[in-house]
Write a protein that holds these residues in place. Structure first.
Motif, mmCIF file in Angstrom:
data_model
loop_
_atom_site.group_PDB
_atom_site.id
_atom_site.type_symbol
_atom_site.label_atom_id
_atom_site.label_comp_id
_atom_site.label_asym_id
_atom_site.label_seq_id
_atom_site.Cartn_x
_atom_site.Cartn_y
_atom_site.Cartn_z
ATOM 1 N N ILE A 157 -57.510 50.526 50.971
ATOM 2 C CA ILE A 157 -58.769 51.126 50.385
ATOM 3 C C ILE A 157 -59.733 51.154 50.068
ATOM 4 O O ILE A 157 -58.745 51.092 48.527
ATOM 5 C CB ILE A 157 -58.130 53.472 51.462
ATOM 6 N N TYR A 181 -62.253 51.564 46.869
ATOM 7 C CA TYR A 181 -63.042 52.345 45.813
ATOM 8 C C TYR A 181 -64.516 52.469 46.658
ATOM 9 O O TYR A 181 -64.551 51.083 46.809
ATOM 10 C CB TYR A 181 -62.934 53.261 44.524
ATOM 11 N N HIS A 192 -66.646 43.306 45.690
ATOM 12 C CA HIS A 192 -67.105 42.178 45.314
ATOM 13 C C HIS A 192 -66.005 41.126 45.787
ATOM 14 O O HIS A 192 -65.185 41.272 46.764
ATOM 15 C CB HIS A 192 -67.827 42.080 44.010
ATOM 16 N N HIS A 215 -62.281 42.240 46.208
ATOM 17 C CA HIS A 215 -61.977 42.739 47.765
ATOM 18 C C HIS A 215 -62.062 41.682 49.183
ATOM 19 O O HIS A 215 -60.578 42.300 50.040
ATOM 20 C CB HIS A 215 -62.956 43.741 48.093
ATOM 21 N N THR A 242 -58.478 40.176 49.368
ATOM 22 C CA THR A 242 -57.226 41.017 49.796
ATOM 23 C C THR A 242 -57.320 40.830 51.892
ATOM 24 O O THR A 242 -56.437 40.658 52.194
ATOM 25 C CB THR A 242 -57.074 42.129 49.315
ATOM 26 N N ASP A 278 -61.695 54.279 50.276
ATOM 27 C CA ASP A 278 -60.912 54.964 49.915
ATOM 28 C C ASP A 278 -62.327 55.898 49.086
ATOM 29 O O ASP A 278 -62.933 55.526 48.072
ATOM 30 C CB ASP A 278 -60.379 54.281 48.734
ATOM 31 N N GLY A 310 -53.854 44.159 44.795
ATOM 32 C CA GLY A 310 -53.659 43.524 44.020
ATOM 33 C C GLY A 310 -52.492 43.685 42.629
ATOM 34 O O GLY A 310 -52.404 44.993 43.087
ATOM 35 N N ASP A 366 -52.801 45.250 39.656
ATOM 36 C CA ASP A 366 -53.370 46.561 38.986
ATOM 37 C C ASP A 366 -52.854 47.329 39.794
ATOM 38 O O ASP A 366 -52.949 48.723 39.018
ATOM 39 C CB ASP A 366 -55.153 46.146 39.470
ATOM 40 N N ILE A 367 -52.715 47.760 41.142
ATOM 41 C CA ILE A 367 -52.427 48.542 41.575
ATOM 42 C C ILE A 367 -50.637 48.822 41.865
ATOM 43 O O ILE A 367 -50.006 49.574 43.079
ATOM 44 C CB ILE A 367 -53.523 49.353 42.675
ATOM 45 N N HIS A 370 -50.441 40.917 44.579
ATOM 46 C CA HIS A 370 -51.826 39.318 44.196
ATOM 47 C C HIS A 370 -51.211 39.105 43.034
ATOM 48 O O HIS A 370 -51.997 40.331 42.436
ATOM 49 C CB HIS A 370 -52.532 38.827 45.358
ATOM 50 N N TRP A 387 -59.037 37.109 40.448
ATOM 51 C CA TRP A 387 -60.050 36.422 40.167
ATOM 52 C C TRP A 387 -60.232 36.993 38.819
ATOM 53 O O TRP A 387 -60.954 38.262 38.652
ATOM 54 C CB TRP A 387 -60.832 36.616 41.411
ATOM 55 N N MET A 407 -62.249 39.923 37.053
ATOM 56 C CA MET A 407 -63.538 40.305 37.838
ATOM 57 C C MET A 407 -63.658 41.668 37.713
ATOM 58 O O MET A 407 -63.039 42.606 38.695
ATOM 59 C CB MET A 407 -63.948 39.568 38.684
HETATM 60 O O1 ME8 Z 1 -57.918 50.119 43.433
HETATM 61 N N1 ME8 Z 1 -59.179 39.962 41.853
HETATM 62 O O2 ME8 Z 1 -59.438 49.801 45.019
HETATM 63 P P1 ME8 Z 1 -60.016 49.002 44.185
HETATM 64 C C1 ME8 Z 1 -58.751 40.306 43.017
HETATM 65 N N2 ME8 Z 1 -58.430 52.824 45.712
HETATM 66 N N3 ME8 Z 1 -58.284 40.319 43.317
HETATM 67 C C2 ME8 Z 1 -59.143 42.197 43.239
HETATM 68 C C3 ME8 Z 1 -60.193 42.324 42.474
HETATM 69 C C4 ME8 Z 1 -60.093 40.477 41.061
HETATM 70 N N4 ME8 Z 1 -60.717 40.147 40.378
HETATM 71 N N5 ME8 Z 1 -60.688 42.862 41.840
HETATM 72 C C5 ME8 Z 1 -60.414 44.141 42.929
HETATM 73 C C6 ME8 Z 1 -58.671 50.726 44.307
HETATM 74 N N6 ME8 Z 1 -59.434 43.059 43.951
HETATM 75 C C7 ME8 Z 1 -57.867 51.968 45.311
HETATM 76 C C8 ME8 Z 1 -56.592 51.455 46.374
HETATM 77 S S1 ME8 Z 1 -54.881 52.122 48.596
HETATM 78 C C9 ME8 Z 1 -53.847 53.514 49.105
HETATM 79 C C10 ME8 Z 1 -56.121 52.587 46.666
HETATM 80 C C11 ME8 Z 1 -58.786 44.098 44.913
HETATM 81 O O3 ME8 Z 1 -61.854 48.604 45.095
HETATM 82 C C12 ME8 Z 1 -56.217 43.650 45.042
HETATM 83 O O4 ME8 Z 1 -56.534 43.963 46.297
HETATM 84 O O5 ME8 Z 1 -60.257 49.315 42.274
HETATM 85 C C13 ME8 Z 1 -57.357 45.534 44.216
HETATM 86 O O6 ME8 Z 1 -55.919 46.051 44.594
HETATM 87 C C14 ME8 Z 1 -58.403 45.962 45.025
HETATM 88 O O7 ME8 Z 1 -59.008 45.248 45.008
HETATM 89 C C15 ME8 Z 1 -58.360 47.438 44.350
HETATM 90 O O8 ME8 Z 1 -59.456 47.794 44.855
#
Ligand code: ME8
Length: 515
Positions: A17, A19, A25, A28, A31, A56, A263, A265-266, A292, A295, A302
């Motif tokens: 979910i 933020y 972008h 988002h 995924t 979120d 992603g 990152d999490i 995954h 990008w 990004m």
């Molecule tokens: O982490 N390349 O939200 P978030 C690929 N709210 N995917 C990317 C990306 C990129 N450069 N940037 C973002 C959060 N994503 C939390 C999550 S879940 C219970 C809570 C995608 O807005 C990717 O799926 O920072 C990444 O994990 C997610 O957006 C992070 O979105």
């Protein structure tokens, strides 16, 4: 000849979910597209599918954004949620639910999970003193800080406040045992290894409430504490299934058969904290987390905070949602990192979609329309052992491999098989030389049989590609007089006779003038 069993096993696909601290972008969009493709394929099989995305809305990062715009937090998230929802629509993604963490049902679920953890003795009150990065919404210990920053490069602040802790340290053994037995619970393999190394290095108890922040879900047993945003956010995967009512059909059908797409990152939140919360609450951990890659733009991740993002709405307007869906999944293998540019998208559009797939459709349909539409209307399915059997049965034979790809989250592999087959059939037409058979009476039935078989292939390609290219494949199906709607019974249409009667005039399916 392969038909899959009518009722297969359930698939519960989720995206993070996102933020709502800023507009969405391409990351988002990525995924969400991946989840949508998996869900659409599972529905095509006719198997139980649940696909969820959402936003979120709590935490310091979102609260700061609202404040900087001088808008009350609730009004701010209401507006932002609309934009994220409109991205889902623009992408032509069809989730079964869209969750917002400010919804009442989610407050209920998060508080219920908290109470369960507290009742079972997994939570205690203490004081946190350490670093916090609002950008990552994560706590960091002293030894993780490099040059005054979080490992991600995010700025950190010193936090000292009373808070609740979850006894994460008690779950090291269980988590290791779980992952040793379930080596596919985290994919790809590098992420599995990364998680294991992290768990093996030792787990510290995790702060799960804040007192210096009020924008969040209240801790049900202690006024003045709000839940740490990740504690709240992860619960969304249960909320949408009806938790805390674990007797609900959706809960019983879909938990724990989830594939959480995230992603990298999490990763840690999903592969360490989340399964530990669940096990502590007496629930099963998620069946799979797939992380995954990122990008990047000119080598840098990004992200909104770096200001180097691509706007998905603008790209959709220029190239169409289908082109974006295809490009993001075909340009790099799901799981790897990749640099993104609009030039590469345009090149992919021209090469793969317009000149290969679009060209195949146009070649076949325009030929029939121009030279033999009347005879073709009368033509029947060729005998099964005809010269063109491979074209007629291709869809059904491809199915088990395609299913395997989706089960492995190998979305690249799925597309690659279809695309390679399109290329091969394009080459076959050149060899078959239908234009040389025109006006030669002895060749007439051979010609019609060949065209019919090519159309069966084209129809099956349209059905199978529709999970990636829903809009353009609808157009293609319509041009072939076929039902454009894909439903749970559509799998039966693979390899079935064509409806040759009412074909409209063929038009190019990929055309940038008409996106
Ligand atoms: O982490 N390349 O939200 P978030 C690929 N709210 N995917 C990317 C990306 C990129 N450069 N940037 C973002 C959060 N994503 C939390 C999550 S879940 C219970 C809570 C995608 O807005 C990717 O799926 O920072 C990444 O994990 C997610 O957006 C992070 O979105």
């Amino acid at each position: 000849d392969v038909y899959l069993p009518r009722r297969g096993y359930p698939l519960y696909v989720t995206t993070p979910i996102y933020y709502v601290n800023d507009v969405p972008h391409i990351g988002h969009a990525y995924t969400t597209i991946a989840g949508d493709v998996m869900a659409r394929f599972w529905r095509f099989l006719g198997w139980p599918t649940y696909f969820v995305t959402g936003v979120d809305e709590h935490g310091g990062k979102v609260a700061q954004s609202a404040k900087s715009k001088n808008v009350p937090a609730q009004a701010y998230v209401d507006d932002m949620a609309k934009i994220f929802r409109s991205l889902v629509q623009a992408l032509n993604a069809v989730p079964d639910d869209f969750i917002r963490t400010t919804e009442f049902r989610h407050h209920q679920a998060a508080q219920a999970l908290w109470k369960t953890l507290e009742d079972r003795g997994h939570i205690y009150l203490g004081t946190y003193s350490g670093w916090y990065a609002v950008r990552d919404e994560a706590f960091y210990s002293e030894d993780e800080i490099q040059d005054g920053k979080a490992p991600s490069g995010a700025p950190v602040e010193w936090v000292e406040e009373p808070c609740y802790f979850f006894k994460l340290s008690a779950w090291q053994k269980e988590l290791l045992a779980y992952y040793q037995e379930n080596s596919h619970a985290i994919r790809p393999k590098e992420r599995y290894n990364e998680t294991l190394r992290f768990i093996e290095s030792g787990l510290k108890d995790l702060a799960i409430s804040r007192t210096k922040l009020s924008w969040g879900i209240s801790v049900p047993t202690h006024v003045g504490h709000v839940m740490y945003v990740w504690m709240d956010a992860l619960t969304n995967y249960l909320t949408v299934l009806g938790y805390p009512d674990v007797e609900q059909d959706n809960f019983k059908t879909f938990w724990p058969h989830s594939v959480h797409l995230v992603g990298k990152d999490i990763l840690r939140f999903h592969t360490v904290y989340w399964p530990a919360f669940l096990m502590a609450a007496g629930l099963k951990p998620p069946e799979r987390v797939f992380a995954h890659g990122w990008w990047t733009r000119e080598g840098k991740k990004m992200s909104k905070s770096l200001g180097n993002v691509l706007d998905p709405f603008a790209l959709i307007q220029r190239y169409g949602a289908d082109a974006l869906r295809y490009f993001l999944l075909k340009d790099i293998r799901f799981g790897q990192d990749g640099d993104i540019s609009e030039d590469a998208l345009l090149q992919c559009y021209n090469q793969d979609l317009k000149n290969t797939l679009g060209n195949l459709a146009q070649r076949i349909l325009a030929f029939i329309d121009r030279y033999c539409s009347n005879d073709f209307k009368e033509s029947k399915s060729p005998p099964i052992d005809s010269e063109h059997e491979a074209l007629q049965t291709w869809g059904r034979r491809a199915l088990p491999y395609l299913k395997f790809c989706i089960e492995q989250e190998d979305l690249y592999g799925y597309i690659d098989l279809l695309q390679t087959s399109v290329q091969q059939v394009n080459a076959y037409i050149t060899k078959f030389e239908p234009w040389k058979m025109l006006n030669i009476p002895e060749k007439a039935s051979h010609l019609l049989e060949g065209l019919y078989s090519l159309c069966m292939f084209l129809r099956d390609i349209a059905l199978l590609f529709s999970v990636v290219l829903p809009k353009t494949m609808e157009k293609l199906l319509q041009q072939m007089g076929e039902e454009k709607e894909i439903s749970s019974g559509s799998i039966q249409r693979l390899g079935s006779p064509l409806s040759t009667a009412l074909w409209p005039k063929p038009e190019p399916i990929f055309d940038l003038e008409n996106v």
